[in-house]
Scaffold this motif. Structure first.
Motif, PDB file in Angstrom:
ATOM      1  N   UNK A 154       0.829  -1.210   0.000  1.00 53.26           N
ATOM      2  CA  UNK A 154       0.000   0.000   0.000  1.00 53.26           C
ATOM      3  C   UNK A 154       0.862   1.259   0.000  1.00 53.26           C
ATOM      4  N   UNK A 155       1.979   1.222   0.724  1.00 54.82           N
ATOM      5  CA  UNK A 155       2.899   2.367   0.721  1.00 54.82           C
ATOM      6  C   UNK A 155       3.459   2.580  -0.683  1.00 54.82           C
ATOM      7  N   UNK A 156       3.869   1.479  -1.318  1.00 54.21           N
ATOM      8  CA  UNK A 156       4.384   1.569  -2.685  1.00 54.21           C
ATOM      9  C   UNK A 156       3.300   2.049  -3.647  1.00 54.21           C
ATOM     10  N   UNK A 157       2.076   1.540  -3.476  1.00 60.31           N
ATOM     11  CA  UNK A 157       0.968   1.898  -4.363  1.00 60.31           C
ATOM     12  C   UNK A 157       0.672   3.394  -4.310  1.00 60.31           C
ATOM     13  N   UNK A 158       0.744   3.960  -3.116  1.00 63.17           N
ATOM     14  CA  UNK A 158       0.531   5.398  -2.958  1.00 63.17           C
ATOM     15  C   UNK A 158       1.546   6.180  -3.781  1.00 63.17           C
ATOM     16  N   UNK A 159       2.816   5.824  -3.657  1.00 62.16           N
ATOM     17  CA  UNK A 159       3.861   6.526  -4.399  1.00 62.16           C
ATOM     18  C   UNK A 159       3.725   6.280  -5.905  1.00 62.16           C
ATOM     19  N   UNK A 160       3.349   5.059  -6.287  1.00 59.79           N
ATOM     20  CA  UNK A 160       3.177   4.736  -7.705  1.00 59.79           C
ATOM     21  C   UNK A 160       2.103   5.626  -8.325  1.00 59.79           C
ATOM     22  N   UNK A 161       0.941   5.688  -7.673  1.00 58.66           N
ATOM     23  CA  UNK A 161      -0.157   6.480  -8.228  1.00 58.66           C
ATOM     24  C   UNK A 161       0.149   7.976  -8.190  1.00 58.66           C
ATOM     25  N   UNK A 162       0.772   8.447  -7.124  1.00 61.42           N
ATOM     26  CA  UNK A 162       1.116   9.867  -7.069  1.00 61.42           C
ATOM     27  C   UNK A 162       2.129  10.229  -8.155  1.00 61.42           C
ATOM     28  N   UNK A 163       3.042   9.317  -8.442  1.00 60.58           N
ATOM     29  CA  UNK A 163       3.996   9.569  -9.526  1.00 60.58           C
ATOM     30  C   UNK A 163       3.276   9.642 -10.864  1.00 60.58           C
ATOM     31  N   UNK A 164       2.322   8.739 -11.090  1.00 62.12           N
ATOM     32  CA  UNK A 164       1.530   8.791 -12.324  1.00 62.12           C
ATOM     33  C   UNK A 164       0.805  10.130 -12.451  1.00 62.12           C
TER      34      UNK A 164
END
Length: 243
Positions: A154-164
């Motif tokens: 979930x921590x990674x997913x947050x950063x992934x989507x924010x980067x997108x």
């Protein structure tokens, strides 16, 4: 705030008793939209605003708190409020604090996310720089590794989507997308602990990255739509499990 702006406030009709704080917010926003009050200007004191709008000081305080949440005003040393710099990053309200996710609006939320994030990704496919793509690729690899660790994923997913969301370079759409993403986070936490969900998400992240690397806006849009459709399905299932 200039005396002329304060005089304009006084000339406005007194605030109605119903929803008084909301009416105060509207009147102050009118002054900002019209240019009578500009970024950085100090607002009148609570007492002056109370007298000008013929409402109590607690109503003024409530209205100013609302404007602070919206990113329009801030409190400076000494307790006086002033208008912020009004930059886009401030002005999109944190929707996750204002709107809750429930069975009645879950479809509307994901319709909004499809519209905003789908178009953001299509724009990002044409605008992303190589450094951002490398960062996304690293997170995709991490995602496959973290499918058995829901919290880390979930921590990674947050950063992934924010980067997108940052790829397009549009601060208005970026902030809107971020706010929509955070609505229903607790439900998605439950969904992420369902077997198979994270493995599927990791694969969908990979497909999103592939579309971006090809610089293909339509393929990127479709990949995001597929990903969000999966999130909607698992969100619905998690909500059905909740009391």
């Amino acid at each position: 705030m200039s005396q002329a702006a304060l005089d304009s406030l006084i000339r406005m009709a007194p605030v109605a008793r119903k929803s008084a704080a909301e009416m105060v917010v509207e009147k102050l926003l009118e002054l900002i939209y019209s240019g009578s009050v500009k970024a950085g200007d100090t607002l009148p004191t609570e007492q002056e605003l109370s007298a000008a709008l013929q409402v109590s000081r607690p109503v003024i305080r409530e209205a100013l708190r609302g404007l602070q949440i919206l990113g329009v005003v801030e409190t400076r040393q000494g307790g006086r409020c002033s208008v912020t710099d009004l930059k886009p990053s401030r002005l999109a309200a944190p929707l996750q604090f204002l709107v809750g996710l429930d069975h009645d609006n879950v479809e509307a939320l994901y319709e909004a996310r499809l519209t905003v994030e789908g178009e953001l990704l299509a724009l990002g496919a044409a605008r992303a720089d190589e450094a951002a793509l490398e960062h996304l690729e690293h997170m995709v690899h991490e995602g496959h590794r973290l499918t058995t660790d829901p919290l880390a994923f979930r921590v990674m997913d947050l950063e992934f989507h924010h980067t997108l969301m940052r790829l397009a370079g549009n601060p208005f759409l970026e902030r809107t997308a971020q706010s929509l993403y955070h609505i229903g986070a607790e439900v998605r936490r439950v969904a992420s602990e369902t077997p198979g969900v994270l493995t599927n998400s990791a694969r969908e992240h990979e497909l999103i990255l592939e579309a971006l690397k090809l610089r293909d806006p339509e393929r990127a849009r479709r990949a995001m739509h597929t990903h969000l459709a999966s999130i909607l399905r698992t969100t619905r299932e998690a909500m059905q499990q909740s009391p």
